[in-house]
Design a protein around this motif. Structure first.
Motif, PDB file in Angstrom:
ATOM      1  N   TYR A  61       0.836  -1.200   0.000  1.00 30.39           N
ATOM      2  CA  TYR A  61       0.000   0.000   0.000  1.00 30.39           C
ATOM      3  C   TYR A  61       0.874   1.254   0.000  1.00 30.39           C
ATOM      4  CZ  TYR A  61      -3.547   3.317   1.720  1.00 30.39           C
ATOM      5  OH  TYR A  61      -4.388   4.398   1.883  1.00 30.39           O
ATOM      6  N   ASP A  62       1.884   1.266   0.843  1.00 32.89           N
ATOM      7  CA  ASP A  62       2.774   2.432   0.922  1.00 32.89           C
ATOM      8  C   ASP A  62       3.555   2.647  -0.372  1.00 32.89           C
ATOM      9  OD1 ASP A  62       1.985   3.114   3.482  1.00 32.89           O
ATOM     10  OD2 ASP A  62       3.604   2.002   4.453  1.00 32.89           O
ATOM     11  N   VAL A  63       3.961   1.574  -1.014  1.00 36.05           N
ATOM     12  CA  VAL A  63       4.747   1.677  -2.241  1.00 36.05           C
ATOM     13  C   VAL A  63       3.881   2.029  -3.454  1.00 36.05           C
ATOM     14  CG1 VAL A  63       6.118   0.316  -3.886  1.00 36.05           C
ATOM     15  CG2 VAL A  63       6.547   0.117  -1.433  1.00 36.05           C
ATOM     16  N   ASN A  64       2.695   1.450  -3.528  1.00 41.78           N
ATOM     17  CA  ASN A  64       1.874   1.559  -4.740  1.00 41.78           C
ATOM     18  C   ASN A  64       0.994   2.794  -4.806  1.00 41.78           C
ATOM     19  OD1 ASN A  64       2.935  -0.829  -5.754  1.00 41.78           O
ATOM     20  ND2 ASN A  64       1.366  -2.063  -4.764  1.00 41.78           N
ATOM     21  N   PHE A  65       0.800   3.485  -3.697  1.00 44.84           N
ATOM     22  CA  PHE A  65      -0.080   4.645  -3.698  1.00 44.84           C
ATOM     23  C   PHE A  65       0.652   5.858  -3.133  1.00 44.84           C
ATOM     24  CE2 PHE A  65      -2.844   0.949  -3.555  1.00 44.84           C
ATOM     25  CZ  PHE A  65      -3.730   1.227  -4.583  1.00 44.84           C
ATOM     26  N   SER A  66       0.439   6.985  -3.775  1.00 49.98           N
ATOM     27  CA  SER A  66       1.035   8.234  -3.305  1.00 49.98           C
ATOM     28  C   SER A  66       0.323   8.687  -2.031  1.00 49.98           C
ATOM     29  CB  SER A  66       0.906   9.314  -4.377  1.00 49.98           C
ATOM     30  OG  SER A  66      -0.457   9.689  -4.524  1.00 49.98           O
ATOM     31  N   ASP A  67       0.896   9.650  -1.337  1.00 49.97           N
ATOM     32  CA  ASP A  67       0.258  10.179  -0.128  1.00 49.97           C
ATOM     33  C   ASP A  67      -1.113  10.769  -0.444  1.00 49.97           C
ATOM     34  OD1 ASP A  67       2.378   9.415   1.465  1.00 49.97           O
ATOM     35  OD2 ASP A  67       3.338  11.390   1.441  1.00 49.97           O
ATOM     36  N   SER A  68      -1.235  11.473  -1.568  1.00 53.93           N
ATOM     37  CA  SER A  68      -2.533  12.065  -1.917  1.00 53.93           C
ATOM     38  C   SER A  68      -3.559  10.975  -2.255  1.00 53.93           C
ATOM     39  CB  SER A  68      -2.399  13.064  -3.066  1.00 53.93           C
ATOM     40  OG  SER A  68      -1.919  12.449  -4.224  1.00 53.93           O
ATOM     41  N   GLU A  69      -3.124   9.888  -2.908  1.00 53.15           N
ATOM     42  CA  GLU A  69      -4.045   8.782  -3.197  1.00 53.15           C
ATOM     43  C   GLU A  69      -4.470   8.091  -1.905  1.00 53.15           C
ATOM     44  OE1 GLU A  69      -2.815   7.160  -7.605  1.00 53.15           O
ATOM     45  OE2 GLU A  69      -1.460   6.712  -5.925  1.00 53.15           O
ATOM     46  N   LYS A  70      -3.533   7.897  -0.993  1.00 55.01           N
ATOM     47  CA  LYS A  70      -3.868   7.271   0.294  1.00 55.01           C
ATOM     48  C   LYS A  70      -4.879   8.121   1.059  1.00 55.01           C
ATOM     49  CE  LYS A  70       0.588   6.353   1.212  1.00 55.01           C
ATOM     50  NZ  LYS A  70       1.786   5.947   1.934  1.00 55.01           N
ATOM     51  N   GLU A  71      -4.722   9.418   0.981  1.00 57.58           N
ATOM     52  CA  GLU A  71      -5.671  10.320   1.646  1.00 57.58           C
ATOM     53  C   GLU A  71      -7.075  10.164   1.049  1.00 57.58           C
ATOM     54  OE1 GLU A  71      -6.176  15.077   1.878  1.00 57.58           O
ATOM     55  OE2 GLU A  71      -4.165  14.330   2.356  1.00 57.58           O
ATOM     56  N   ILE A  72      -7.155  10.086  -0.267  1.00 60.45           N
ATOM     57  CA  ILE A  72      -8.450   9.896  -0.946  1.00 60.45           C
ATOM     58  C   ILE A  72      -9.062   8.562  -0.541  1.00 60.45           C
ATOM     59  CG2 ILE A  72      -9.540   9.509  -3.197  1.00 60.45           C
ATOM     60  CD1 ILE A  72      -7.425  11.552  -4.322  1.00 60.45           C
ATOM     61  N   ILE A  73      -8.251   7.506  -0.561  1.00 56.87           N
ATOM     62  CA  ILE A  73      -8.742   6.162  -0.220  1.00 56.87           C
ATOM     63  C   ILE A  73      -9.249   6.131   1.218  1.00 56.87           C
ATOM     64  CG2 ILE A  73      -8.017   3.764   0.170  1.00 56.87           C
ATOM     65  CD1 ILE A  73      -5.999   4.224  -2.205  1.00 56.87           C
ATOM     66  N   GLU A  74      -8.458   6.636   2.131  1.00 55.42           N
ATOM     67  CA  GLU A  74      -8.838   6.590   3.542  1.00 55.42           C
ATOM     68  C   GLU A  74     -10.075   7.439   3.820  1.00 55.42           C
ATOM     69  OE1 GLU A  74      -5.062   7.477   5.389  1.00 55.42           O
ATOM     70  OE2 GLU A  74      -4.222   5.643   4.523  1.00 55.42           O
ATOM     71  N   LYS A  75     -10.186   8.561   3.156  1.00 57.27           N
ATOM     72  CA  LYS A  75     -11.378   9.400   3.309  1.00 57.27           C
ATOM     73  C   LYS A  75     -12.617   8.695   2.735  1.00 57.27           C
ATOM     74  CE  LYS A  75     -13.205  13.991   2.365  1.00 57.27           C
ATOM     75  NZ  LYS A  75     -13.000  15.269   1.704  1.00 57.27           N
ATOM     76  N   TYR A  76     -12.466   8.087   1.574  1.00 58.30           N
ATOM     77  CA  TYR A  76     -13.584   7.382   0.933  1.00 58.30           C
ATOM     78  C   TYR A  76     -14.134   6.269   1.834  1.00 58.30           C
ATOM     79  CZ  TYR A  76     -16.317   4.914  -2.594  1.00 58.30           C
ATOM     80  OH  TYR A  76     -17.339   4.306  -3.294  1.00 58.30           O
ATOM     81  N   PHE A  77     -13.228   5.574   2.513  1.00 60.06           N
ATOM     82  CA  PHE A  77     -13.643   4.477   3.391  1.00 60.06           C
ATOM     83  C   PHE A  77     -13.784   4.916   4.849  1.00 60.06           C
ATOM     84  CE2 PHE A  77     -11.772   2.275  -0.277  1.00 60.06           C
ATOM     85  CZ  PHE A  77     -12.856   1.469  -0.618  1.00 60.06           C
ATOM     86  N   ASP A  78     -13.900   6.210   5.072  1.00 58.03           N
ATOM     87  CA  ASP A  78     -14.117   6.774   6.411  1.00 58.03           C
ATOM     88  C   ASP A  78     -13.103   6.259   7.435  1.00 58.03           C
ATOM     89  OD1 ASP A  78     -16.418   8.180   5.525  1.00 58.03           O
ATOM     90  OD2 ASP A  78     -17.613   6.355   5.763  1.00 58.03           O
ATOM     91  N   ASN A  79     -11.859   6.109   7.004  1.00 65.71           N
ATOM     92  CA  ASN A  79     -10.771   5.626   7.856  1.00 65.71           C
ATOM     93  C   ASN A  79     -11.048   4.254   8.475  1.00 65.71           C
ATOM     94  OD1 ASN A  79      -8.912   7.800   7.510  1.00 65.71           O
ATOM     95  ND2 ASN A  79     -10.283   9.043   8.774  1.00 65.71           N
ATOM     96  N   LYS A  80     -11.908   3.473   7.826  1.00 65.33           N
ATOM     97  CA  LYS A  80     -12.188   2.105   8.268  1.00 65.33           C
ATOM     98  C   LYS A  80     -11.374   1.137   7.423  1.00 65.33           C
ATOM     99  CE  LYS A  80     -16.750   3.299   9.907  1.00 65.33           C
ATOM    100  NZ  LYS A  80     -18.120   3.473   9.515  1.00 65.33           N
ATOM    101  N   THR A  81     -11.393  -0.114   7.796  1.00 63.24           N
ATOM    102  CA  THR A  81     -10.639  -1.139   7.087  1.00 63.24           C
ATOM    103  C   THR A  81     -11.136  -1.272   5.652  1.00 63.24           C
ATOM    104  OG1 THR A  81     -10.351  -2.334   9.157  1.00 63.24           O
ATOM    105  CG2 THR A  81      -9.984  -3.581   7.127  1.00 63.24           C
ATOM    106  N   PHE A  82     -10.190  -1.452   4.742  1.00 64.84           N
ATOM    107  CA  PHE A  82     -10.523  -1.721   3.342  1.00 64.84           C
ATOM    108  C   PHE A  82      -9.573  -2.803   2.836  1.00 64.84           C
ATOM    109  CE2 PHE A  82      -7.824   2.020   3.661  1.00 64.84           C
ATOM    110  CZ  PHE A  82      -6.740   1.686   2.853  1.00 64.84           C
ATOM    111  N   TYR A  83      -9.930  -3.405   1.701  1.00 66.33           N
ATOM    112  CA  TYR A  83      -9.205  -4.552   1.168  1.00 66.33           C
ATOM    113  C   TYR A  83      -8.832  -4.270  -0.284  1.00 66.33           C
ATOM    114  CZ  TYR A  83     -11.356  -6.394   5.322  1.00 66.33           C
ATOM    115  OH  TYR A  83     -11.751  -6.565   6.610  1.00 66.33           O
TER     116      TYR A  83
END
Length: 131
Positions: A61-83
Motif C-alpha cells: 500500500y505504501d509503495v503503490n499509492f502516493s500520499d494524496s491517493e492514500k488520503e483519498i482512499i482513507e477518506k472514501y472508506f471513512d478511515n475504516k478497514t478496506f481490502y
C-alpha cells in the motif's frame, strides 16, 4: 502488463471475484501459485489477466499509492478497514469487459452486498475512481 487495483470495504469482494474469474468463459486458468492465478485467452492461448488473490499488505500500500491517493482512499472508506487486490492486464478493452461482467455477477449473486459495498478502483492511467 499494467496493474489495476480493486479497493473494497468488504473482504467478500475477493471471494466473489475468485468465484467469478475461475468460472469466466472468456478466460482459462493456465497456472496458479500461492498468490497469483494466471489466466489466458482460450482462443489465442495468450496471457490475458493475472489475478493476485492475496490482499496487499501495508508495505504494498505504501509503495503503490502516493500520499494524496492514500488520503483519498482513507477518506472514501471513512478511515475504516478496506481490502485491496490486483489484476494485471494487457488489454484495456478486455479489462473493461471483465469488470462490467463482474459487476453484473455481484448483483446476481448478492444484491444486498452489491448495494452496501463501497469500491474504488486504481487504474494506471486514470488514477482512482469510484466503481
Amino acid at each position: 502488463m499494467e496493474v489495476f487495483s480493486i479497493i473494497a470495504s468488504k473482504e467478500d469482494i475477493k471471494d466473489l471475484f475468485k468465484k467469478f474469474i475461475y468460472n469466466y468463459s472468456d478466460l482459462k486458468l493456465n497456472y496458479e501459485d500461492s498468490d497469483t492465478a494466471y489466466f489466458i485467452n482460450p482462443i489465442t492461448e495468450k496471457n490475458e489477466i493475472y489475478f493476485h488473490n492475496e490482499f496487499d499488505n501495508e508495505d504494498d500500500y505504501d509503495v503503490n499509492f502516493s500520499d494524496s491517493e492514500k488520503e483519498i482512499i482513507e477518506k472514501y472508506f471513512d478511515n475504516k478497514t478496506f481490502y485491496i487486490f490486483d489484476l494485471q492486464f494487457k488489454s484495456e478493452v478486455f479489462l473493461n469487459k471483465i469488470l462490467q461482467d463482474f459487476r453484473t455477477f455481484i448483483e446476481k449473486q448478492d444484491f444486498l452486498l452489491a448495494e452496501e459495498i463501497k469500491i474504488l478502483c486504481s487504474h494506471p492511467k486514470k488514477g482512482l475512481f469510484k466503481w
